[in-house]
Design an enzyme around this catalytic site. Structure first.
Site, PDB file in Angstrom:
ATOM      1  CB  CYS A  53     124.382  75.509  57.677  1.00 21.20           C
ATOM      2  SG  CYS A  53     124.712  76.626  56.322  1.00 21.20           S
TER       3      CYS A  53
HETATM    4  N1  LIG Z   1     123.089  80.669  54.507  1.00 17.11           N
HETATM    5  C1  LIG Z   1     124.224  80.318  55.075  1.00 17.11           C
HETATM    6  O1  LIG Z   1     124.562  80.780  56.168  1.00 17.11           O
HETATM    7  C2  LIG Z   1     125.175  79.336  54.396  1.00 17.11           C
HETATM    8  C3  LIG Z   1     126.468  79.207  54.885  1.00 17.11           C
HETATM    9  C4  LIG Z   1     127.360  78.342  54.266  1.00 17.11           C
HETATM   10  C5  LIG Z   1     126.922  77.571  53.193  1.00 17.11           C
HETATM   11  N2  LIG Z   1     125.638  77.671  52.738  1.00 17.11           N
HETATM   12  C6  LIG Z   1     125.241  76.853  51.584  1.00 17.11           C
HETATM   13  O2  LIG Z   1     125.239  77.673  50.420  1.00 17.11           O
HETATM   14  C7  LIG Z   1     124.193  77.255  49.533  1.00 17.11           C
HETATM   15  C8  LIG Z   1     123.274  78.426  49.240  1.00 17.11           C
HETATM   16  O3  LIG Z   1     122.654  78.821  50.450  1.00 17.11           O
HETATM   17  P1  LIG Z   1     121.965  80.240  50.636  1.00 17.11           P
HETATM   18  O4  LIG Z   1     121.709  80.379  52.088  1.00 17.11           O
HETATM   19  O5  LIG Z   1     122.723  81.290  49.913  1.00 17.11           O
HETATM   20  O6  LIG Z   1     120.583  79.973  49.839  1.00 17.11           O
HETATM   21  P2  LIG Z   1     119.516  81.088  49.409  1.00 17.11           P
HETATM   22  O7  LIG Z   1     118.216  80.381  49.311  1.00 17.11           O
HETATM   23  O8  LIG Z   1     119.646  82.302  50.246  1.00 17.11           O
HETATM   24  O9  LIG Z   1     119.986  81.501  47.942  1.00 17.11           O
HETATM   25  C9  LIG Z   1     119.980  80.625  46.874  1.00 17.11           C
HETATM   26  C10 LIG Z   1     119.588  81.404  45.636  1.00 17.11           C
HETATM   27  O10 LIG Z   1     119.748  80.548  44.515  1.00 17.11           O
HETATM   28  C11 LIG Z   1     118.706  80.829  43.605  1.00 17.11           C
HETATM   29  N3  LIG Z   1     118.639  79.703  42.694  1.00 17.11           N
HETATM   30  C12 LIG Z   1     118.096  78.482  42.871  1.00 17.11           C
HETATM   31  N4  LIG Z   1     118.294  77.731  41.768  1.00 17.11           N
HETATM   32  C13 LIG Z   1     118.978  78.488  40.887  1.00 17.11           C
HETATM   33  C14 LIG Z   1     119.474  78.278  39.580  1.00 17.11           C
HETATM   34  N5  LIG Z   1     119.329  77.111  38.952  1.00 17.11           N
HETATM   35  N6  LIG Z   1     120.100  79.295  38.966  1.00 17.11           N
HETATM   36  C15 LIG Z   1     120.266  80.479  39.580  1.00 17.11           C
HETATM   37  N7  LIG Z   1     119.829  80.734  40.821  1.00 17.11           N
HETATM   38  C16 LIG Z   1     119.194  79.750  41.458  1.00 17.11           C
HETATM   39  C17 LIG Z   1     117.514  81.049  44.485  1.00 17.11           C
HETATM   40  O11 LIG Z   1     116.501  81.758  43.813  1.00 17.11           O
HETATM   41  C18 LIG Z   1     118.144  81.867  45.631  1.00 17.11           C
HETATM   42  O12 LIG Z   1     118.097  83.256  45.358  1.00 17.11           O
HETATM   43  C19 LIG Z   1     123.522  76.077  50.222  1.00 17.11           C
HETATM   44  O13 LIG Z   1     124.107  74.889  49.773  1.00 17.11           O
HETATM   45  C20 LIG Z   1     123.852  76.280  51.685  1.00 17.11           C
HETATM   46  O14 LIG Z   1     123.843  75.071  52.402  1.00 17.11           O
HETATM   47  C21 LIG Z   1     124.763  78.560  53.306  1.00 17.11           C
END
Ligand SMILES: NC(=O)c1ccc[n+]([C@@H]2O[C@H](COP(=O)([O-])OP(=O)(O)OC[C@H]3O[C@@H](n4cnc5c(N)ncnc54)[C@H](O)[C@@H]3O)[C@@H](O)[C@H]2O)c1
Length: 433
Positions: free
Chosen positions: A270
């Site tokens: 993030c």
């Molecule tokens: N990690 C954090 O602490 C956090 C906190 C707040 C917000 N976010 C936001 O949330 C979002 C997700 O982050 P995350 O950390 O969970 O990412 P992540 O990489 O852990 O998980 C994302 C998942 O989405 C899957 N994916 C990708 N394309 C896809 C599709 N078309 N269909 C289905 N699955 C798909 C990937 O395989 C992966 O498993 C981002 O925008 C991030 O900025 C993350």
């Protein structure tokens, strides 16, 4: 509206969670534990399989909780056509940057295209991925309308940012207030009702743009304040003042101040990335977000600064960084998590290697790391490994590290996290002092 509202209220709505990562899997668990049927979607077959087998790969979700959910109402799949079985869909796919640090919305776009194929009247679609203001209305909405259905009339659309803080034992989805902003009032109301099933407090805002800006602002706020304290740390070094003592003293002020801590840089999915989403969008409006740029410059300079300080500390002991043996403790981007994404420790190790050091690392959460010069495997934290290093660098201060032991065994400790403050030793050199 009434149909979905009723289904949410009596918990017969089926919830689709797209992207089963750090954000999606805990959210899927929250809806499952609230009694909803949940279908999780991921493009990675292994993730869908792991979920279905009750094998958790996210530290905040225990295998026991996952297995209970699987036995009741949670299933995972890679078949996007099953989106049509869902009543509400939360999109939690990655929003990374390109190599040139521009927003990469390819995951959001391709998933919106998938949803558009199976969209049916009455569905609620919520984007949770962090992004710049305008994404829901300018990017997601037109793609969904390619289905022939009209937003507002046929389906509902909102943005609701995820605020999960991995590893935080005090705040979960349940007790972290959730922001929702729909493209119209019915969308906002439905999204609010949906999240009220899993969160104690849901705050509606007037539109998706406000919700999107709120999320990036929260992350910019952290990035800027961390940069401010990183700059102060460097000034304190010049002035012979301990930044750690200053922060501890300032923290006694009961109002108008909140502590941030210096370190070897910023990491995670993030804080290092999201501000660039806003900076990039701002340029469309002939606006330069100077605080964002300056904060990035300072924070991204920290691994270089720490490398210089380590070089100086070795020089002061008649050693050079070239050919030195360096043991880095902690490569996760923050303590007690198993996530290395954007971790400043990786950059630090790369820089130390560039200067000719032989680097080993220990991290109880990260068995292997991949770097430009090849893969490294975590070494055990033995007396031998600690005492044979010319410098032990505390890059991420996991709670399990025994700092007394580290100080006793190591020839030289460079503490980039203030983890040894309060401890005495001629062999300790700290960032910010
Ligand atoms: N990690 C954090 O602490 C956090 C906190 C707040 C917000 N976010 C936001 O949330 C979002 C997700 O982050 P995350 O950390 O969970 O990412 P992540 O990489 O852990 O998980 C994302 C998942 O989405 C899957 N994916 C990708 N394309 C896809 C599709 N078309 N269909 C289905 N699955 C798909 C990937 O395989 C992966 O498993 C981002 O925008 C991030 O900025 C993350």
């Amino acid at each position: 509206m009434l149909k979905l509202e009723g289904k949410i209220r009596n918990r017969s709505a089926q919830i689709g969670i797209v992207g089963l990562g750090y954000v999606g899997l805990p959210l899927a668990m929250a809806f499952s534990e609230a009694g909803f049927k949940v279908l999780g979607f991921d493009v990675q077959q292994k993730r869908a399989d792991w979920v279905n087998q009750g094998h958790s790969y996210i530290a905040d979700v225990s295998a026991e909780r996952l297995q209970t959910a699987i036995a009741h109402n949670l299933k995972a799949t890679t078949e996007q056509s099953r989106l049509k079985e869902t009543d509400a869909v939360c999109i939690c796919v990655p929003t990374p940057l390109t190599k040139t640090k521009d927003p990469d919305l390819s995951y959001v776009i391709s998933e919106s295209e998938e949803i558009a194929k199976y969209l049916r009247p009455g569905q609620l679609i919520v984007l949770e991925s962090t992004t710049y203001p305008g994404t829901t209305r300018e990017v997601v909405l037109p793609i969904l309308e390619r289905s022939g259905l009209k937003a507002g009339a046929d389906f509902y659309l909102a943005f609701s940012p995820e605020r999960v803080d991995p590893g935080n034992k005090d705040y979960s989805i349940r007790n972290t207030p959730k922001i929702v902003g729909g493209i119209d009032l019915p969308s906002t109301k439905l999204a609010k009702l949906l999240y009220q099933q899993v969160a104690e407090s849901v705050i509606p805002v007037s539109c998706p743009e406000v919700a999107e800006m709120t999320k990036v602002f929260e992350n910019v706020f952290r990035s800027v304040n961390i940069a401010l304290v990183n700059e102060l740390a460097q000034l304190c070094e010049r002035m012979g003042i301990s930044v750690w003592e200053v922060i501890a003293a300032a923290t006694t002020k009961p109002f108008g101040y909140m502590p941030f801590y210096p370190g070897p840089g910023i990491g995670g999915h993030c804080i290092p990335l999201d501000p660039y989403y806003l900076a990039n969008k701002a340029r469309e409006h002939d606006f330069h977000t100077r605080f964002i740029e300056l904060a990035a410059e300072i924070n991204e300079g920290m691994p270089y600064h720490v490398t210089s300080r380590i070089t100086e500390a070795l020089n002061a002991r008649g050693r050079s960084l070239n050919d030195a043996r360096v043991l880095v403790l902690g490569v996760a981007y923050k303590k007690d998590v198993e996530d290395v994404r954007e971790s400043p420790s990786l950059k630090l190790i790369e820089l130390l290697q560039d200067k000719g050091a032989t680097v080993k690392y220990n991290d109880p959460y990260i068995p292997k790391i991949r770097l430009p010069r090849g893969e490294l495997t975590s070494v055990k934290l033995t007396k031998q490994n600690l005492s044979s290093a010319d410098c032990v660098v505390i890059a991420t201060a996991h709670s399990c590290y025994n700092m007394d032991e580290v100080i006793t065994q190591a020839k030289l400790v460079f503490d980039a996290r203030g983890a040894t403050r309060g401890l005495k030793g001629d062999n300790i050199v700290r960032l910010g002092e």
